[in-house]
Design a protein around this motif. Structure first.
Motif, PDB file in Angstrom:
ATOM      1  N   PRO A   4       0.794  -1.223   0.000  1.00 26.05           N
ATOM      2  CA  PRO A   4       0.000   0.000   0.000  1.00 26.05           C
ATOM      3  C   PRO A   4       0.830   1.279   0.000  1.00 26.05           C
ATOM      4  N   GLN A   5       2.131   1.209   0.345  1.00 26.51           N
ATOM      5  CA  GLN A   5       2.972   2.399   0.346  1.00 26.51           C
ATOM      6  C   GLN A   5       3.596   2.655  -1.032  1.00 26.51           C
ATOM      7  N   ASP A   6       3.525   1.698  -1.933  1.00 19.65           N
ATOM      8  CA  ASP A   6       4.144   1.846  -3.233  1.00 19.65           C
ATOM      9  C   ASP A   6       3.333   2.790  -4.125  1.00 19.65           C
ATOM     10  N   LEU A   7       4.020   3.432  -5.047  1.00 19.23           N
ATOM     11  CA  LEU A   7       3.379   4.399  -5.922  1.00 19.23           C
ATOM     12  C   LEU A   7       2.890   3.725  -7.203  1.00 19.23           C
ATOM     13  N   LEU A   8       1.665   4.032  -7.576  1.00 16.93           N
ATOM     14  CA  LEU A   8       1.057   3.453  -8.764  1.00 16.93           C
ATOM     15  C   LEU A   8       0.614   4.554  -9.720  1.00 16.93           C
ATOM     16  N   ALA A   9       0.685   4.250 -11.003  1.00 16.02           N
ATOM     17  CA  ALA A   9       0.135   5.128 -12.036  1.00 16.02           C
ATOM     18  C   ALA A   9      -1.123   4.460 -12.578  1.00 16.02           C
ATOM     19  N   VAL A  10      -2.233   5.155 -12.497  1.00 17.77           N
ATOM     20  CA  VAL A  10      -3.518   4.621 -12.955  1.00 17.77           C
ATOM     21  C   VAL A  10      -3.871   5.307 -14.271  1.00 17.77           C
ATOM     22  N   LEU A  11      -3.954   4.539 -15.346  1.00 14.60           N
ATOM     23  CA  LEU A  11      -4.207   5.065 -16.684  1.00 14.60           C
ATOM     24  C   LEU A  11      -5.493   4.435 -17.211  1.00 14.60           C
ATOM     25  N   VAL A  12      -6.465   5.273 -17.535  1.00 12.94           N
ATOM     26  CA  VAL A  12      -7.815   4.797 -17.878  1.00 12.94           C
ATOM     27  C   VAL A  12      -8.149   5.141 -19.332  1.00 12.94           C
ATOM     28  N   ASP A  13      -8.645   4.170 -20.047  1.00 14.12           N
ATOM     29  CA  ASP A  13      -9.115   4.345 -21.421  1.00 14.12           C
ATOM     30  C   ASP A  13     -10.601   4.696 -21.360  1.00 14.12           C
ATOM     31  N   ALA A  14     -10.934   5.986 -21.469  1.00 12.02           N
ATOM     32  CA  ALA A  14     -12.320   6.419 -21.324  1.00 12.02           C
ATOM     33  C   ALA A  14     -13.217   5.874 -22.415  1.00 12.02           C
ATOM     34  N   ASP A  15     -12.640   5.579 -23.582  1.00 12.81           N
ATOM     35  CA  ASP A  15     -13.436   5.031 -24.683  1.00 12.81           C
ATOM     36  C   ASP A  15     -13.897   3.612 -24.394  1.00 12.81           C
ATOM     37  N   ASN A  16     -13.294   2.989 -23.393  1.00 15.08           N
ATOM     38  CA  ASN A  16     -13.478   1.556 -23.195  1.00 15.08           C
ATOM     39  C   ASN A  16     -14.001   1.190 -21.811  1.00 15.08           C
ATOM     40  N   VAL A  17     -14.189   2.181 -20.949  1.00 16.46           N
ATOM     41  CA  VAL A  17     -14.614   1.916 -19.568  1.00 16.46           C
ATOM     42  C   VAL A  17     -15.730   2.881 -19.172  1.00 16.46           C
ATOM     43  N   ALA A  18     -16.785   2.366 -18.587  1.00 21.08           N
ATOM     44  CA  ALA A  18     -17.881   3.219 -18.130  1.00 21.08           C
ATOM     45  C   ALA A  18     -17.456   4.007 -16.899  1.00 21.08           C
ATOM     46  N   PRO A  19     -17.783   5.286 -16.813  1.00 21.20           N
ATOM     47  CA  PRO A  19     -17.388   6.090 -15.655  1.00 21.20           C
ATOM     48  C   PRO A  19     -17.976   5.593 -14.337  1.00 21.20           C
ATOM     49  N   SER A  20     -19.095   4.891 -14.415  1.00 19.30           N
ATOM     50  CA  SER A  20     -19.721   4.362 -13.206  1.00 19.30           C
ATOM     51  C   SER A  20     -18.865   3.301 -12.526  1.00 19.30           C
ATOM     52  N   ARG A  21     -17.874   2.766 -13.223  1.00 20.24           N
ATOM     53  CA  ARG A  21     -17.016   1.719 -12.667  1.00 20.24           C
ATOM     54  C   ARG A  21     -15.779   2.257 -11.953  1.00 20.24           C
ATOM     55  N   ILE A  22     -15.418   3.509 -12.207  1.00 13.90           N
ATOM     56  CA  ILE A  22     -14.107   3.969 -11.777  1.00 13.90           C
ATOM     57  C   ILE A  22     -13.958   4.039 -10.259  1.00 13.90           C
ATOM     58  N   GLY A  23     -15.021   4.344  -9.536  1.00 14.35           N
ATOM     59  CA  GLY A  23     -14.924   4.396  -8.073  1.00 14.35           C
ATOM     60  C   GLY A  23     -14.511   3.054  -7.499  1.00 14.35           C
ATOM     61  N   ALA A  24     -15.133   1.987  -7.987  1.00 16.54           N
ATOM     62  CA  ALA A  24     -14.792   0.642  -7.513  1.00 16.54           C
ATOM     63  C   ALA A  24     -13.377   0.256  -7.917  1.00 16.54           C
ATOM     64  N   VAL A  25     -12.950   0.687  -9.098  1.00 11.30           N
ATOM     65  CA  VAL A  25     -11.581   0.396  -9.538  1.00 11.30           C
ATOM     66  C   VAL A  25     -10.575   1.050  -8.604  1.00 11.30           C
ATOM     67  N   LEU A  26     -10.796   2.314  -8.267  1.00 13.77           N
ATOM     68  CA  LEU A  26      -9.856   3.021  -7.401  1.00 13.77           C
ATOM     69  C   LEU A  26      -9.842   2.442  -5.989  1.00 13.77           C
ATOM     70  N   THR A  27     -10.971   1.940  -5.532  1.00 16.30           N
ATOM     71  CA  THR A  27     -11.009   1.267  -4.233  1.00 16.30           C
ATOM     72  C   THR A  27     -10.147   0.014  -4.268  1.00 16.30           C
ATOM     73  N   GLU A  28     -10.218  -0.723  -5.368  1.00 17.36           N
ATOM     74  CA  GLU A  28      -9.395  -1.924  -5.538  1.00 17.36           C
ATOM     75  C   GLU A  28      -7.920  -1.554  -5.636  1.00 17.36           C
ATOM     76  N   VAL A  29      -7.623  -0.488  -6.349  1.00 21.29           N
ATOM     77  CA  VAL A  29      -6.245  -0.029  -6.485  1.00 21.29           C
ATOM     78  C   VAL A  29      -5.658   0.311  -5.119  1.00 21.29           C
ATOM     79  N   ALA A  30      -6.460   0.915  -4.248  1.00 16.60           N
ATOM     80  CA  ALA A  30      -5.988   1.319  -2.919  1.00 16.60           C
ATOM     81  C   ALA A  30      -5.585   0.122  -2.064  1.00 16.60           C
ATOM     82  N   ARG A  31      -6.031  -1.065  -2.421  1.00 12.67           N
ATOM     83  CA  ARG A  31      -5.657  -2.264  -1.676  1.00 12.67           C
ATOM     84  C   ARG A  31      -4.216  -2.668  -1.940  1.00 12.67           C
TER      85      ARG A  31
END
Length: 247
Positions: A4-31
């Motif tokens: 959890p202390q490591d640095l991550l770059a999150v890159l999202v393809d808006a053409d390919n992902v619904a915005p309604s999903r991004i909150g759950a993705v970021l919650t998973e990323v935080a793990r």
């Protein structure tokens, strides 16, 4: 793998992902780490991405404009790939999270891993196997949250609940993979550490996730098959053994 202390770059393809999903993705990323950079790529002059604007603002994601200059050419993918390589060569990041269901990012994921940097993929179940396998770990968007309607108001297919024991046991690929991982992780008594089993499964099959079968934890999935003995491990943790090794 990252912490959890490591640095991550999150890159999202808006053409390919619904915005309604991004909150759950970021919650998973935080793990698994800290999202130091969050960028979403698309042609923001397009009405198709209008709903992304509020989602990007809410989650503090930097929108990157890329005009679709030529029909049939995905300029968004190219912009994301170029930025990813720039960030990779900066040497600041321990991991990259690529959020897309597009196979165009297969080589990008492989290239990042060649530098010893972890790649987490996120996409729908339709994501081609080539991209899934190019990542260290791949998570299906469908297992991260309850299904939501799309921008046109259409209800998506429901996320399945827990797959029952009978169907788990008839899933020959799942059973074979679990048995192989348990055997590899086991000692002379046949017992292996469940955490080691999970690690092996992920390394060999990046899209493996117990939630794909409706189980929150690997231990729940393994128990549900009724093909393995699962119990407390001396000294802490959970151990597992193929029932065929019992006795």
């Amino acid at each position: 793998m990252t912490t959890p202390q490591d640095l991550l770059a999150v890159l999202v393809d808006a053409d390919n992902v619904a915005p309604s999903r991004i909150g759950a993705v970021l919650t998973e990323v935080a793990r698994v780490g800290t999202a130091s950079v969050k960028r979403v790529y698309g042609d923001w002059t397009s009405p198709r991405l209008s709903s992304w604007k509020s989602a990007a603002s809410e989650h503090v994601i930097q929108p990157i404009q890329q005009f679709a200059n030529t029909a049939g050419k995905n300029a968004t993918d190219s912009a994301l790939i170029i930025d990813a390589m720039d960030l990779l060569h900066a040497g600041r990041f321990d991991g990259f999270c690529i959020v897309s269901s597009d196979s165009d990012f297969t080589r990008l994921a492989s290239r990042i891993r060649e530098e010893g940097v972890t790649v987490y993929g996120f996409g729908e179940r339709k994501t081609p196997e080539s991209f899934r396998n190019a990542c260290d770990s791949f998570t299906y968007l469908e297992v991260l949250e309850a299904p939501v309607a799309d921008d046109a108001g259409r209800e998506p297919a429901a996320v399945p609940g827990r797959v029952p024991t009978s169907r788990l046991r008839s899933d020959t690929r799942l059973v074979a993979r679990l048995r192989a991982a348990v055997e590899t992780a086991s000692g002379e008594d046949g017992f292996g550490d469940l955490a080691a089993v999970g690690s092996l499964m992920r390394k060999q099959h990046p899209d493996f996730d117990s939630r794909n079968w409706g189980y929150a934890k690997l231990s729940d999935l393994v128990r549900a098959t009724e093909l393995f003995e699962v119990g407390a491990r001396p000294g802490g943790g959970v151990q597992v053994r193929d029932r065929r090794r019992a006795g």
